[in-house]
Design an enzyme around this catalytic site. Sequence first.
Site, PDB file in Angstrom:
ATOM      1  N   GLY A 116      40.347  37.265  32.404  1.00  0.00           N
ATOM      2  CA  GLY A 116      41.195  36.855  33.427  1.00  0.00           C
ATOM      3  C   GLY A 116      42.643  36.811  33.155  1.00  0.00           C
ATOM      4  O   GLY A 116      43.529  36.311  33.747  1.00  0.00           O
TER       5      GLY A 116
ATOM      6  N   ASN B 124      44.676  39.347  33.781  1.00  0.00           N
ATOM      7  CA  ASN B 124      45.411  39.911  34.925  1.00  0.00           C
ATOM      8  C   ASN B 124      45.293  38.973  35.923  1.00  0.00           C
ATOM      9  O   ASN B 124      46.335  38.728  36.669  1.00  0.00           O
ATOM     10  CB  ASN B 124      44.628  41.182  35.337  1.00  0.00           C
TER      11      ASN B 124
ATOM     12  N   MET C 106      33.322  43.261  36.760  1.00  0.00           N
ATOM     13  CA  MET C 106      32.351  44.151  36.155  1.00  0.00           C
ATOM     14  C   MET C 106      30.995  44.420  36.715  1.00  0.00           C
ATOM     15  O   MET C 106      30.145  44.943  36.465  1.00  0.00           O
ATOM     16  CB  MET C 106      31.706  43.811  34.678  1.00  0.00           C
TER      17      MET C 106
ATOM     18  N   LEU D 199      30.828  47.725  43.725  1.00  0.00           N
ATOM     19  CA  LEU D 199      30.683  46.993  45.051  1.00  0.00           C
ATOM     20  C   LEU D 199      30.141  48.323  45.903  1.00  0.00           C
ATOM     21  O   LEU D 199      30.780  49.327  46.093  1.00  0.00           O
ATOM     22  CB  LEU D 199      31.839  46.526  45.668  1.00  0.00           C
TER      23      LEU D 199
ATOM     24  N   ASN E 136      41.690  47.795  42.696  1.00  0.00           N
ATOM     25  CA  ASN E 136      41.192  47.451  41.459  1.00  0.00           C
ATOM     26  C   ASN E 136      42.278  47.969  40.400  1.00  0.00           C
ATOM     27  O   ASN E 136      42.903  48.829  40.657  1.00  0.00           O
ATOM     28  CB  ASN E 136      40.079  48.233  41.355  1.00  0.00           C
TER      29      ASN E 136
ATOM     30  N   HIS F 278      42.427  49.549  36.476  1.00  0.00           N
ATOM     31  CA  HIS F 278      41.609  50.433  35.331  1.00  0.00           C
ATOM     32  C   HIS F 278      42.421  50.666  34.289  1.00  0.00           C
ATOM     33  O   HIS F 278      43.652  51.171  34.489  1.00  0.00           O
ATOM     34  CB  HIS F 278      41.175  51.685  36.137  1.00  0.00           C
TER      35      HIS F 278
HETATM   36  C1  GRF Z   1      41.410  45.061  31.966  1.00  0.00           C
HETATM   37  O1  GRF Z   1      41.427  46.076  30.818  1.00  0.00           O
HETATM   38  C2  GRF Z   1      41.375  45.728  33.236  1.00  0.00           C
HETATM   39  O2  GRF Z   1      41.975  47.052  33.263  1.00  0.00           O
HETATM   40  C3  GRF Z   1      39.957  46.260  33.219  1.00  0.00           C
HETATM   41  O3  GRF Z   1      39.114  45.037  32.542  1.00  0.00           O
HETATM   42  C4  GRF Z   1      40.064  44.160  31.938  1.00  0.00           C
HETATM   43  C5  GRF Z   1      40.168  42.668  32.474  1.00  0.00           C
HETATM   44  O4  GRF Z   1      40.905  42.132  31.619  1.00  0.00           O
HETATM   45  N1  GRF Z   1      39.246  46.522  34.551  1.00  0.00           N
HETATM   46  P1  GRF Z   1      41.386  40.503  31.878  1.00  0.00           P
HETATM   47  O5  GRF Z   1      40.000  39.761  32.480  1.00  0.00           O
HETATM   48  O6  GRF Z   1      42.080  40.743  33.114  1.00  0.00           O
HETATM   49  O7  GRF Z   1      41.886  40.060  30.719  1.00  0.00           O
END
Ligand code: GRF
Length: 220
Positions: A12, A14, A90, A93, A107, A109
């Site tokens: 988490g 992000n 992960m 949907l 999303n 990526h």
């Molecule tokens: C990130 O690298 C994002 O791009 C990918 O999963 C990772 C999530 O990281 N979809 P976090 O849980 O936000 O640290």
Amino acid sequence: MLNIAVFISGSGSNLQSIIDNCESGNVNAKIQLVLSNEPDAFGIERAKKHNIPAVTVNHRDYSSRQDFEDAICQSLKDYNIDLICLAGFMRVLTAHFLNQFPNKVINIHPALLPSFAGTQGQQDAFDYGVKFTGCTVHFVDTGVDTGPIIIQAVVPVKQDDTLEILKKRILAQEHKVYPQAIQYIAQGAVKISGNKVVIDGLANALDFAEIYPPAKIFDK
Ligand code: GRF
């Protein structure tokens, strides 16, 4: 104020960046709910620390994707959610879910889509040997990592990079582009035209190119 839900499965980081940028006022959005499919996701702790409601909807408790998605919808129904932000979520949907939130799911990526879609975007780009990779925020459609692209950051792959170093450098950019994408949406500046996203009010056309390794013969 945009009401958002953030879906996570893990660390988490992000989510943390979105929280911080909402709290600082950089992003005019309120996180109404954090939803995790993994009971032990560290992101749940991050949400709690900021007094954000957090729920776990464990996909293992449901016999079909549809039932899992119905349970997610049930968790969302008390909140007037304008935008769902997948941040390391992960699970794929399906149309069953997405049709209920048209153009309302985005999303992040960790590669420059449409290259290196899938769960190992950083590693696949690293192994391929590209000189630039990066990260992408995009609307979610029924494909895997497809859908109109909102914003991207370019990250060079340096000659002496390890995969771990590269991942960190990409993640640092993720923490910038995701809040920015949400803010563009919060401002009402984002329009989808076919597969293209147009952002209103972008001044000064960008005119640059990065070259790596350096194009030294032109530096004289
Ligand atoms: C990130 O690298 C994002 O791009 C990918 O999963 C990772 C999530 O990281 N979809 P976090 O849980 O936000 O640290």
